[in-house]
Design an enzyme around this catalytic site. Structure first.
Site, short mmCIF file in Angstrom:
data_model
loop_
_atom_site.label_atom_id
_atom_site.label_comp_id
_atom_site.label_asym_id
_atom_site.label_seq_id
_atom_site.Cartn_x
_atom_site.Cartn_y
_atom_site.Cartn_z
N SER A 154 1.41 -6.01 -9.47
CA SER A 154 1.97 -7.10 -10.29
C SER A 154 1.44 -7.03 -11.72
O SER A 154 2.18 -7.25 -12.68
CB SER A 154 1.62 -8.46 -9.68
OG SER A 154 2.33 -8.66 -8.49
N ASP B 142 -4.27 7.68 0.59
CA ASP B 142 -4.56 6.34 0.08
C ASP B 142 -6.02 6.02 0.37
O ASP B 142 -6.60 6.54 1.33
CB ASP B 142 -3.64 5.34 0.80
CG ASP B 142 -3.94 3.89 0.46
OD1 ASP B 142 -3.59 3.47 -0.66
OD2 ASP B 142 -4.53 3.18 1.29
N GLN C 254 -8.84 -8.83 -6.38
CA GLN C 254 -8.08 -9.59 -7.38
C GLN C 254 -8.97 -10.32 -8.39
O GLN C 254 -8.60 -10.48 -9.55
CB GLN C 254 -7.12 -10.55 -6.68
CG GLN C 254 -6.02 -9.79 -5.94
CD GLN C 254 -5.31 -10.61 -4.88
OE1 GLN C 254 -5.49 -11.82 -4.77
NE2 GLN C 254 -4.50 -9.94 -4.06
N HIS D 50 0.84 -1.21 0.00
CA HIS D 50 0.00 0.00 0.00
C HIS D 50 0.87 1.26 0.00
O HIS D 50 0.50 2.28 -0.57
CB HIS D 50 -0.93 0.01 1.22
CG HIS D 50 -2.06 -0.95 1.09
ND1 HIS D 50 -3.29 -0.58 0.61
CD2 HIS D 50 -2.12 -2.29 1.33
CE1 HIS D 50 -4.08 -1.66 0.57
NE2 HIS D 50 -3.38 -2.69 0.99
N GLU E 110 3.19 -4.23 -13.57
CA GLU E 110 4.57 -4.63 -13.88
C GLU E 110 4.59 -5.58 -15.08
O GLU E 110 5.43 -5.47 -15.96
CB GLU E 110 5.21 -5.28 -12.66
CG GLU E 110 5.57 -4.29 -11.57
CD GLU E 110 5.91 -4.91 -10.23
OE1 GLU E 110 6.09 -4.14 -9.27
OE2 GLU E 110 5.95 -6.16 -10.13
N GLN F 175 10.90 -9.31 -8.54
CA GLN F 175 9.88 -9.52 -9.57
C GLN F 175 10.07 -8.67 -10.84
O GLN F 175 9.92 -9.17 -11.95
CB GLN F 175 8.48 -9.26 -8.99
CG GLN F 175 7.37 -9.57 -9.99
CD GLN F 175 6.05 -9.75 -9.30
OE1 GLN F 175 5.83 -10.75 -8.62
NE2 GLN F 175 5.15 -8.81 -9.47
#
Length: 471
Positions: free
Chosen positions: A365, A115, A385, A17, A368, A345
């Site tokens: 992810s 946030d 997700q 976060h 990326e 990653q």
């Protein structure tokens, strides 16, 4: 002399976060050096080592303010990670207020950016004559659900997962009830009440910054702008990701050296993010499915847990490799590499031997993967997700989603089938081509395109709102 424009941002606890909102701040000060950003960071217990290491390397016009940890006794034991994050921020509000008071006594604040989990902090913006913004670290499609949720809550009775018709959000692909964010899709769960609270809290903001880009979610972003009626402004500024991760040289070299010896586009990277965990049963099926597929793999493995977000709540000292099926490592020695707990990653995805990514579909992810042009197999575990998986498979058509059985397990045969399809099949080739187009769009959006122009427009607005003479 150029005047300095001061901004405060409030993150929420947890590395995944903290990074998105700080990366936004880094991009702002890099492109607009006359800005100074103070990042206020609540913490759940002591700050994670990964967070400390990350925050040590910030630009000089971006500083961190660590808040005192809250009393953990006030948090419910064994609660879901999202609940703990939101309650931690709520308990940190007095400290956030003190930090803002101290900052504004030195220089006027043009804007306060929070946030999504820290939305309550926006209550303080008026007191300090600052404009208020939410930094939304996810997809525009998920933001669309947030804004629609209070209405959906009134319209639907019963559980969302029992809905027979898909939910149609403006400008989005249709969504089944069981793909709503988990566990917030169960109305009796505490996470649902807090999700609804965050959704209603959106109305506090003057604007919402979205970590997505126009070329990827144009219909959704345009629909948001149309629905907003001018009350809230929307700014798609993504994809914003952590370009270089802080890495341990030994761990880093082992898996990257292994990748150096594999053919181009031949390896499937398997990772469930910084928080995701699988049950022992599911680890067994995934291991056997990888083996059965015959495809090369690099698997970042964690110790099993019955809680899918267990790794957010602290790492276990157990060696994850001991939980693999008997003989698996020996049998797959030539086929794959299993790394305990962590791998770099971004470097892995950018390696030319990596041709696919089996991912939990956390938004960081996904972005990326898009920036490196790598198509995906979606394996959502919690939070939003599942919605991200729907966007990737039904909307963008750059991913495959394996089917689960009646016990919510993905069986080895299904795993092997989707891996072969992505890595070797015609469908996978089409996804790779579409992903390359998306990769180029993402790069252009940041370089000279839509996201760069949006950030410049926002920076100009903030410059006109406040600032003091530079020293």
């Amino acid at each position: 002399m150029a005047k300095t424009t001061h901004i405060a941002i409030v993150s929420s606890p947890g590395f995944s976060h903290l990074v998105p909102i700080v990366e936004f701040a880094k991009r702002l000060v890099e492109h607009h050096p006359n800005f100074h950003v103070s990042c206020i960071i609540p913490s759940l217990g002591s700050l994670q080592e990964s967070s400390k290491a990350y925050l040590e390397n910030l630009p000089s016009n971006l500083n961190s303010i660590y808040l005192p940890p809250i009393n953990e006794e006030e948090l419910p034991k064994g609660a879901y990670a999202g609940v703990l994050i939101q309650l931690t921020v709520a308990l940190s509000l007095p400290s956030i207020h003190e930090a803002l008071k101290s900052l504004s006594s030195k220089a006027p604040l043009a804007a306060l950016v929070a946030d999504i989990f820290a939305f309550q902090a926006l209550d303080f913006a008026k007191e300090f004559n600052a404009m208020s913004y939410i930094y939304f670290p996810g997809a525009a499609m998920v933001l669309s659900l947030f804004l629609y949720m209070p209405k959906l809550d009134e319209e639907v009775s019963g559980e969302y997962k029992d809905l027979t018709e898909p939910i149609r959000l403006p400008g989005c692909v249709p969504l089944l009830g069981h793909d709503l964010p988990a566990p917030a899709h169960v109305r009796s769960h505490q996470a649902y009440k807090l999700f609804l609270e965050r959704a209603k809290g959106m109305s506090l903001a003057n604007g919402i910054l979205i970590n997505s880009f126009l070329e990827m979610e144009s219909d959704t972003i345009r629909a948001l702008e149309g629905e907003g009626n001018g009350k809230i402004s929307y700014y798609a500024v993504g994809p914003i990701t952590q370009i270089r991760s802080t890495t341990n040289e030994v761990e880093r070299s082992e898996c990257l050296k292994w990748l150096d010896n594999q053919p181009p586009n031949s390896v499937l990277h398997v990772s469930f993010g910084s928080g995701g965990t699988l049950t022992q049963h599911q680890i067994n099926e995934l291991a056997l499915g990888l083996e059965l597929s015959g495809q090369r793999f690099l698997w970042v493995l964690r110790a099993p847990s019955n809680l899918p977000s267990a790794a957010y709540l602290g790492a276990t000292n157990e060696d994850p490799l001991q939980f693999l099926p008997s003989g698996f490592l020996e049998r797959t020695r030539e086929q794959g590499l299993v790394v305990p707990s962590w791998a770099p990653q971004v470097q892995v995805l950018s390696h030319n031997s990596v041709g696919g990514f089996l991912s939990h579909c956390g938004w960081n992810s996904i972005l990326e993967s898009i920036q490196e042009g790598v198509p995906l197999i979606t394996w959502p575990l919690f939070a939003e997700q599942r919605m991200n998986a729907v966007l990737l498979t039904d909307g963008l058509k750059v991913a495959l989603r394996p089917k689960v059985n009646e016990d919510d397990i993905v069986e080895k045969e299904e795993i092997a089938k989707v891996i072969k399809c992505l890595m070797d099949g015609e469908e996978g080739k089409g996804m790779r081509k579409r992903m390359k187009v998306l990769q180029d769009s993402a790069s252009n959006a940041l370089k000279d395109g839509s996201s760069k122009r949006t950030l410049s427009k926002l920076a100009s607005q903030w410059e006109n709102l406040g600032g003091d003479l530079g020293k």
